[in-house]
Design a protein around this motif. Structure first.
Motif, PDB file in Angstrom:
ATOM      1  N   ILE A   8       0.855  -1.192   0.000  1.00 28.80           N
ATOM      2  CA  ILE A   8       0.000   0.000   0.000  1.00 28.80           C
ATOM      3  C   ILE A   8       0.885   1.234   0.000  1.00 28.80           C
ATOM      4  O   ILE A   8       1.657   1.449   0.948  1.00 28.80           O
ATOM      5  N   THR A   9       0.794   2.058  -1.038  1.00 28.59           N
ATOM      6  CA  THR A   9       1.539   3.310  -1.007  1.00 28.59           C
ATOM      7  C   THR A   9       0.768   4.339  -0.186  1.00 28.59           C
ATOM      8  O   THR A   9      -0.461   4.358  -0.176  1.00 28.59           O
ATOM      9  N   GLY A  10       1.521   5.167   0.533  1.00 29.74           N
ATOM     10  CA  GLY A  10       0.874   6.148   1.397  1.00 29.74           C
ATOM     11  C   GLY A  10       0.126   5.499   2.537  1.00 29.74           C
ATOM     12  O   GLY A  10      -1.009   5.873   2.845  1.00 29.74           O
ATOM     13  N   ALA A  11       0.765   4.543   3.221  1.00 29.43           N
ATOM     14  CA  ALA A  11       0.070   3.731   4.229  1.00 29.43           C
ATOM     15  C   ALA A  11       0.258   4.233   5.650  1.00 29.43           C
ATOM     16  O   ALA A  11      -0.232   3.600   6.589  1.00 29.43           O
ATOM     17  N   SER A  12       0.935   5.359   5.844  1.00 32.22           N
ATOM     18  CA  SER A  12       1.221   5.799   7.205  1.00 32.22           C
ATOM     19  C   SER A  12       0.099   6.606   7.820  1.00 32.22           C
ATOM     20  O   SER A  12       0.102   6.849   9.030  1.00 32.22           O
ATOM     21  N   ARG A  13      -0.882   7.051   7.014  1.00 28.19           N
ATOM     22  CA  ARG A  13      -1.951   7.883   7.562  1.00 28.19           C
ATOM     23  C   ARG A  13      -3.164   7.817   6.639  1.00 28.19           C
ATOM     24  O   ARG A  13      -3.104   7.253   5.552  1.00 28.19           O
ATOM     25  N   GLY A  14      -4.263   8.411   7.078  1.00 29.61           N
ATOM     26  CA  GLY A  14      -5.433   8.566   6.233  1.00 29.61           C
ATOM     27  C   GLY A  14      -5.977   7.269   5.675  1.00 29.61           C
ATOM     28  O   GLY A  14      -6.083   6.247   6.364  1.00 29.61           O
ATOM     29  N   LEU A  15      -6.315   7.316   4.391  1.00 24.43           N
ATOM     30  CA  LEU A  15      -6.933   6.165   3.738  1.00 24.43           C
ATOM     31  C   LEU A  15      -5.999   4.966   3.692  1.00 24.43           C
ATOM     32  O   LEU A  15      -6.433   3.820   3.837  1.00 24.43           O
ATOM     33  N   GLY A  16      -4.714   5.216   3.483  1.00 30.03           N
ATOM     34  CA  GLY A  16      -3.760   4.107   3.412  1.00 30.03           C
ATOM     35  C   GLY A  16      -3.631   3.372   4.721  1.00 30.03           C
ATOM     36  O   GLY A  16      -3.588   2.130   4.763  1.00 30.03           O
ATOM     37  N   LEU A  38       8.267   8.925   9.787  1.00 26.36           N
ATOM     38  CA  LEU A  38       8.562   7.574  10.259  1.00 26.36           C
ATOM     39  C   LEU A  38       7.760   7.230  11.509  1.00 26.36           C
ATOM     40  O   LEU A  38       7.363   6.074  11.701  1.00 26.36           O
ATOM     41  N   VAL A  39       7.492   8.224  12.360  1.00 24.08           N
ATOM     42  CA  VAL A  39       6.744   7.963  13.591  1.00 24.08           C
ATOM     43  C   VAL A  39       5.351   7.441  13.273  1.00 24.08           C
ATOM     44  O   VAL A  39       4.886   6.457  13.863  1.00 24.08           O
ATOM     45  N   GLU A  40       4.656   8.090  12.316  1.00 20.19           N
ATOM     46  CA  GLU A  40       3.335   7.617  11.909  1.00 20.19           C
ATOM     47  C   GLU A  40       3.424   6.220  11.307  1.00 20.19           C
ATOM     48  O   GLU A  40       2.560   5.368  11.565  1.00 20.19           O
ATOM     49  N   ALA A  41       4.448   5.986  10.506  1.00 21.21           N
ATOM     50  CA  ALA A  41       4.607   4.678   9.879  1.00 21.21           C
ATOM     51  C   ALA A  41       4.807   3.587  10.921  1.00 21.21           C
ATOM     52  O   ALA A  41       4.213   2.494  10.836  1.00 21.21           O
ATOM     53  N   GLN A  42       5.617   3.859  11.928  1.00 14.03           N
ATOM     54  CA  GLN A  42       5.859   2.867  12.979  1.00 14.03           C
ATOM     55  C   GLN A  42       4.597   2.606  13.796  1.00 14.03           C
ATOM     56  O   GLN A  42       4.373   1.474  14.253  1.00 14.03           O
ATOM     57  N   ALA A  43       3.765   3.633  13.952  1.00 16.79           N
ATOM     58  CA  ALA A  43       2.502   3.447  14.677  1.00 16.79           C
ATOM     59  C   ALA A  43       1.589   2.481  13.934  1.00 16.79           C
ATOM     60  O   ALA A  43       0.902   1.647  14.556  1.00 16.79           O
ATOM     61  N   VAL A  44       1.568   2.559  12.595  1.00 16.02           N
ATOM     62  CA  VAL A  44       0.765   1.625  11.810  1.00 16.02           C
ATOM     63  C   VAL A  44       1.304   0.203  11.957  1.00 16.02           C
ATOM     64  O   VAL A  44       0.528  -0.757  12.087  1.00 16.02           O
ATOM     65  N   ARG A  54       1.919  -9.014  10.232  1.00 12.46           N
ATOM     66  CA  ARG A  54       3.273  -8.487  10.117  1.00 12.46           C
ATOM     67  C   ARG A  54       3.240  -7.312   9.150  1.00 12.46           C
ATOM     68  O   ARG A  54       2.474  -7.302   8.184  1.00 12.46           O
ATOM     69  N   ALA A  55       4.110  -6.343   9.408  1.00  8.16           N
ATOM     70  CA  ALA A  55       4.134  -5.157   8.558  1.00  8.16           C
ATOM     71  C   ALA A  55       5.550  -4.625   8.438  1.00  8.16           C
ATOM     72  O   ALA A  55       6.339  -4.690   9.383  1.00  8.16           O
ATOM     73  N   VAL A  56       5.846  -4.093   7.264  1.00  3.71           N
ATOM     74  CA  VAL A  56       7.099  -3.398   6.977  1.00  3.71           C
ATOM     75  C   VAL A  56       6.729  -2.057   6.354  1.00  3.71           C
ATOM     76  O   VAL A  56       5.823  -1.990   5.519  1.00  3.71           O
ATOM     77  N   MET A  57       7.405  -1.000   6.754  1.00  2.00           N
ATOM     78  CA  MET A  57       7.195   0.312   6.163  1.00  2.00           C
ATOM     79  C   MET A  57       8.486   0.773   5.481  1.00  2.00           C
ATOM     80  O   MET A  57       9.555   0.771   6.103  1.00  2.00           O
ATOM     81  N   LEU A  58       8.354   1.194   4.234  1.00  2.00           N
ATOM     82  CA  LEU A  58       9.501   1.633   3.438  1.00  2.00           C
ATOM     83  C   LEU A  58       9.276   3.064   2.964  1.00  2.00           C
ATOM     84  O   LEU A  58       8.163   3.422   2.576  1.00  2.00           O
ATOM     85  N   PRO A  59      10.323   3.894   2.949  1.00  2.00           N
ATOM     86  CA  PRO A  59      10.158   5.258   2.439  1.00  2.00           C
ATOM     87  C   PRO A  59      10.011   5.251   0.927  1.00  2.00           C
ATOM     88  O   PRO A  59      10.671   4.483   0.227  1.00  2.00           O
TER      89      PRO A  59
END
Length: 252
Positions: A8-16, A38-44, A54-59
């Motif tokens: 999912i692109t743009g997955a750190s907030r909102g609709l993503g 990154l803080v929002e991404a880690q919260a997701v 399991r989840a991975v967040m990439l810039p």
């Protein structure tokens, strides 16, 4: 049974972010992208893990197509190291920004930014990721109700979303031999921080949209996360090449 994986692109907030949590609740693991927070991404990630996934967040900056090769290599490594897989199942092209500028005031640099983020980005990111998408996978491209109806100041943004809807039909046709289903999900106005939180934080805008919506309110992120998870569920496999609007019935 092997768990599905969604990118999912743009997955750190909102609709993503909402989409990531809805899918995680259905047993889908997540590879998400974030632009800078990154803080929002880690919260997701933590919320997905609470749901047993399991989840991975990439810039990723979807407006910088010259760097997609590096990102795709990072996705491949994440699949191998975190999920013991060489492919993923669902791609949701969600990342984007809003722009409200009257046609007569639009600058070429602003227009080019819209092209790079909303049109060129999804086009070439999807192309680059195709070798990593499993056969019988799904792609959902996020459009907008503004591609169906018109509002002042949205000409460039809406043009790009119209292009995304055409792209969806062509992808559905050309990826048919691999049985990859491709659809467009077009949200209506949603109460998020998109476009500076205009729908969420401006009471006049919020009420105006609610008055023009059959269900009497603006949309919420969970309305869209739920709709996307529905389109990715097992029973929706015969839906292909379609534009589906999730707007509560706005401007009917």
């Amino acid at each position: 049974m092997t768990r599905k994986i969604a990118l999912i692109t743009g997955a750190s907030r909102g609709l993503g972010a909402s989409t990531a949590l809805h899918l995680a609740a259905q047993g889908v693991d997540i590879i998400g992208t974030y632009h800078s927070n990154l803080v929002e991404a880690q919260a997701v990630i933590r919320e997905v893990e609470k749901l047993g996934g399991r989840a991975v967040m990439l810039p990723l900056d979807v407006g910088q197509s010259s760097r997609f090769g590096e990102f795709i290599a990072e996705v491949s490594e994440a699949l191998r190291s975190t999920f013991s897989r060489s492919s993923f199942d669902f791609l949701i092209n969600n990342a984007g920004i809003g722009l409200h500028v009257p046609f007569v005031d639009m600058h070429e640099a602003q227009f080019d930014q819209m092209v790079n983020i909303h049109l060129k980005g999804p086009y070439f990111l999807t192309q680059g990721l195709l070798p990593l998408i499993a056969d019988e996978g799904r792609i959902i491209n996020i459009s907008s109700g503004l591609a169906r109806f018109s509002m002042p100041g949205a000409s460039a943004y809406a043009m790009m979303k119209g292009g995304v809807e055409v792209l969806t039909r062509y992808l559905a046709l050309e990826l048919g031999p691999r049985r990859i289903r491709v659809n467009t999900l077009a949200p209506g106005a949603i109460a998020t921080d998109f476009s500076g939180g205009m729908v969420r934080d401006n009471p006049q805008v919020n009420q105006h949209i609610a008055n023009d919506t059959a269900l009497g309110r603006v949309g919420l992120p969970d309305d869209i996360g739920g709709a996307i998870s529905m389109l990715l569920a097992e029973g929706s496999g015969w839906i292909n090449g379609q534009r589906i609007e999730a707007s509560g019935g706005v401007h009917l």
